[in-house]
Design an enzyme around this catalytic site. Sequence first.
Site, mmCIF file in Angstrom:
data_model
loop_
_atom_site.group_PDB
_atom_site.id
_atom_site.type_symbol
_atom_site.label_atom_id
_atom_site.label_comp_id
_atom_site.label_asym_id
_atom_site.label_seq_id
_atom_site.Cartn_x
_atom_site.Cartn_y
_atom_site.Cartn_z
ATOM 1 N N LYS A 203 13.264 -23.430 12.885
ATOM 2 C CA LYS A 203 14.476 -23.289 13.704
ATOM 3 C C LYS A 203 15.251 -24.596 13.689
ATOM 4 O O LYS A 203 14.670 -25.665 13.864
ATOM 5 C CB LYS A 203 14.110 -22.915 15.150
ATOM 6 C CG LYS A 203 13.611 -21.479 15.304
ATOM 7 C CD LYS A 203 13.383 -21.153 16.758
ATOM 8 C CE LYS A 203 12.673 -19.825 16.934
ATOM 9 N NZ LYS A 203 13.542 -18.655 16.943
ATOM 10 N N GLU B 168 10.846 -14.671 27.078
ATOM 11 C CA GLU B 168 11.380 -13.523 26.323
ATOM 12 C C GLU B 168 11.643 -12.383 27.290
ATOM 13 O O GLU B 168 10.850 -12.178 28.225
ATOM 14 C CB GLU B 168 10.364 -13.067 25.289
ATOM 15 C CG GLU B 168 10.088 -14.085 24.220
ATOM 16 C CD GLU B 168 9.164 -13.508 23.164
ATOM 17 O OE1 GLU B 168 9.675 -13.053 22.141
ATOM 18 O OE2 GLU B 168 7.952 -13.494 23.391
ATOM 19 N N HIS C 95 3.616 -21.909 18.567
ATOM 20 C CA HIS C 95 5.006 -22.319 18.776
ATOM 21 C C HIS C 95 5.142 -23.419 19.853
ATOM 22 O O HIS C 95 5.775 -24.442 19.628
ATOM 23 C CB HIS C 95 5.875 -21.124 19.162
ATOM 24 C CG HIS C 95 5.771 -19.962 18.221
ATOM 25 N ND1 HIS C 95 5.532 -20.100 16.882
ATOM 26 C CD2 HIS C 95 5.868 -18.621 18.431
ATOM 27 C CE1 HIS C 95 5.503 -18.902 16.310
ATOM 28 N NE2 HIS C 95 5.697 -17.994 17.233
ATOM 29 N N LYS D 251 6.491 -12.540 28.417
ATOM 30 C CA LYS D 251 7.336 -11.418 28.009
ATOM 31 C C LYS D 251 7.859 -10.721 29.262
ATOM 32 O O LYS D 251 7.276 -10.836 30.330
ATOM 33 C CB LYS D 251 6.514 -10.437 27.179
ATOM 34 C CG LYS D 251 5.969 -11.086 25.916
ATOM 35 C CD LYS D 251 6.068 -10.170 24.722
ATOM 36 C CE LYS D 251 5.460 -10.807 23.495
ATOM 37 N NZ LYS D 251 6.449 -11.491 22.664
ATOM 38 N N HIS E 75 7.086 -20.046 12.406
ATOM 39 C CA HIS E 75 8.537 -19.946 12.173
ATOM 40 C C HIS E 75 9.350 -20.814 13.140
ATOM 41 O O HIS E 75 10.497 -21.142 12.868
ATOM 42 C CB HIS E 75 9.006 -18.486 12.168
ATOM 43 C CG HIS E 75 9.192 -17.885 13.531
ATOM 44 N ND1 HIS E 75 8.155 -17.399 14.275
ATOM 45 C CD2 HIS E 75 10.302 -17.691 14.281
ATOM 46 C CE1 HIS E 75 8.620 -16.927 15.420
ATOM 47 N NE2 HIS E 75 9.921 -17.088 15.446
ATOM 48 N N LYS F 192 1.087 -16.221 10.437
ATOM 49 C CA LYS F 192 0.256 -16.196 11.615
ATOM 50 C C LYS F 192 -0.142 -14.753 11.935
ATOM 51 O O LYS F 192 0.558 -13.861 11.489
ATOM 52 C CB LYS F 192 0.955 -16.873 12.788
ATOM 53 C CG LYS F 192 2.054 -16.047 13.447
ATOM 54 C CD LYS F 192 2.602 -16.744 14.638
ATOM 55 C CE LYS F 192 1.929 -16.240 15.884
ATOM 56 N NZ LYS F 192 2.764 -15.345 16.702
ATOM 57 N N ARG G 43 0.831 -1.204 0.000
ATOM 58 C CA ARG G 43 0.000 0.000 0.000
ATOM 59 C C ARG G 43 0.866 1.255 0.000
ATOM 60 O O ARG G 43 0.493 2.290 -0.523
ATOM 61 C CB ARG G 43 -0.846 0.017 1.276
ATOM 62 C CG ARG G 43 -2.197 -0.631 1.100
ATOM 63 C CD ARG G 43 -2.931 -0.548 2.389
ATOM 64 N NE ARG G 43 -2.002 -0.808 3.509
ATOM 65 C CZ ARG G 43 -2.358 -0.795 4.793
ATOM 66 N NH1 ARG G 43 -3.580 -0.531 5.111
ATOM 67 N NH2 ARG G 43 -1.476 -1.047 5.748
HETATM 68 C C1 BG6 Z 1 6.226 -14.424 17.267
HETATM 69 C C2 BG6 Z 1 5.382 -13.723 18.298
HETATM 70 O O1 BG6 Z 1 5.479 -15.392 16.581
HETATM 71 O O2 BG6 Z 1 7.336 -15.056 17.913
HETATM 72 C C3 BG6 Z 1 6.199 -12.725 19.076
HETATM 73 O O3 BG6 Z 1 4.314 -13.055 17.645
HETATM 74 C C4 BG6 Z 1 7.433 -13.375 19.671
HETATM 75 O O4 BG6 Z 1 5.423 -12.129 20.119
HETATM 76 C C5 BG6 Z 1 8.194 -14.153 18.591
HETATM 77 O O5 BG6 Z 1 8.251 -12.362 20.217
HETATM 78 C C6 BG6 Z 1 9.311 -14.968 19.217
HETATM 79 O O6 BG6 Z 1 10.098 -15.520 18.199
HETATM 80 P P1 BG6 Z 1 11.656 -15.860 18.421
HETATM 81 O O7 BG6 Z 1 12.078 -16.487 17.152
HETATM 82 O O8 BG6 Z 1 12.317 -14.550 18.720
HETATM 83 O O9 BG6 Z 1 11.689 -16.789 19.610
#
Ligand code: BG6
Length: 512
Positions: A190, A224, A248, A348, A186, A156, A50
Amino acid sequence: MTATKKPDPTIIVIFGASGDLTWRKLVPSLYSLAHDGWLPDRFAVVGFGRNKLSADKFRERMRDGVAKFSRYGRPGKKEWDEFARQLSYQTLDLSQDETYRVISDAIHKHEKSWECQARRVYYLAIPPGLVGTTVDHLSKAGLCRDCERDRVVVEKPFGHDLSSAQELNKLLLNRLAESQVYRIDHYLGKETVQNILAFRFANALFEPIWDRRYIDHVQITVAESVGIGHRARYYERMGALRDMVQNHLMQVLCLIAMEPPVSFNADEIRSRKVDVLHAIRPIPDDDVALYAARGQYAAGWLRGEHVPGYRDEPNVEAESNTETFAALKLFVDNWRWQNVPIYLRTGKRLPARVSEVSIHFRPVPHQAFPHNAIADMQPNCLAIHIQPDEGVLLRFEAKRPGLRMRLSPVDMRFDYGEAFEESPPEAYETLLLDVMEGDSTQFMRADQIEAAWSVIMPVLNAWEQTPPTDFPNYQAGTWGMQAASVLIAQDGRSWRMPTAAQSDADAKENEE
Ligand code: BG6
């Protein structure tokens, strides 16, 4: 690692190409693939978005992304020019029919000059609300008719709950074959997550003890230290359970708990994972508090820096009840795992960024050592470090040197960085290459996504019906949250301090 066989000619059409994902992940990962010689000789990225950007400005921004986020850092001029020739960008409105004629023309132009038909990957890096209409348009324009060559990648969040995920699946599968849809998680890209399969099924050592007879319980931690940054608009609607657990953590659980696959066929692996999700004991609607705990961070200190509480983050409601921490206790009702609790937690603003799976074995069945020999004795523990310090650690008992018999836990470590010279690819590199090669093993099938939603629905419903009364209930920079400790303590167990966080704490202590 350098390429062995390159994929066929490919055009990646990115919708939402002016957004963060393209800048941070997609183009830097494609650049690394190009650097290692994995991209096809005939290859193009056609970006649409956009934002008004000229193709040159787009390439400039992408170069910045590559410098900041790719494994190879700032690209040299010659390398960059060669790669950048394959990138283009146009400002387009995805809701207009005309847009899809432009896309079709762009694809045909490449195919004509290459004198062959290319694989087309439509990467939907767009808000979830636009996925349906975009796929509709693609389909009406005849752009994803070929089940072999045309693929659609969906990011996602995949739905907001079970019914919205089912609706989205229906919508996609009305227009596409399941084999054309690549739903990204994702974590599955890994290296260390993929290594769980290698560890379990390429070694004869662990499989015989990988069940309820030897394993007492399992813990999966994804911690995190970051807050929600500038993502409040997304995160306020999601919370930790939807953002991390449904996808995840649940996928990691599947890899830990699945039965040995008969082959490495994509559907075989995915079916074994779905078996796990289907076997998870439903959390009773009226007893959710025994199985789930939630938290939200208050202001606190992280590595000497004061950080605000969740409710004070930009664009977060002053009375927000969104959880930034979630813990669950699950059981997998099958022969292997009967009555072995699997504890999951993610949050977090915890003290460290660390993802770890720990397998806690039962104590030895008979204690032959004298009392004073076993004061420090612990049951065996196997810790799989997903990140950082990627590797595996096995904790077992050894005799302490000395004239008397005294036992102490010791660690045997495998460290990825030490064992292998190659730097591991980013998750998106692996996943993008898989899409180009048509390998959907590391992607979520429709039934997988829906089964994962089914597991957490009782918790989502209960939490929605009963707002928390104690938020915020943990301080940024601490592991502490009473409800999560109780969840595991009520079973006579405690959370393991993840190894990486433990070494952080040890290092700090030594400095002081
Ligand atoms: C994402 C989440 O899918 O994964 C985020 O939306 C999160 O909130 C992230 O921080 C964590 O990914 P990684 O690869 O940094 O562990």
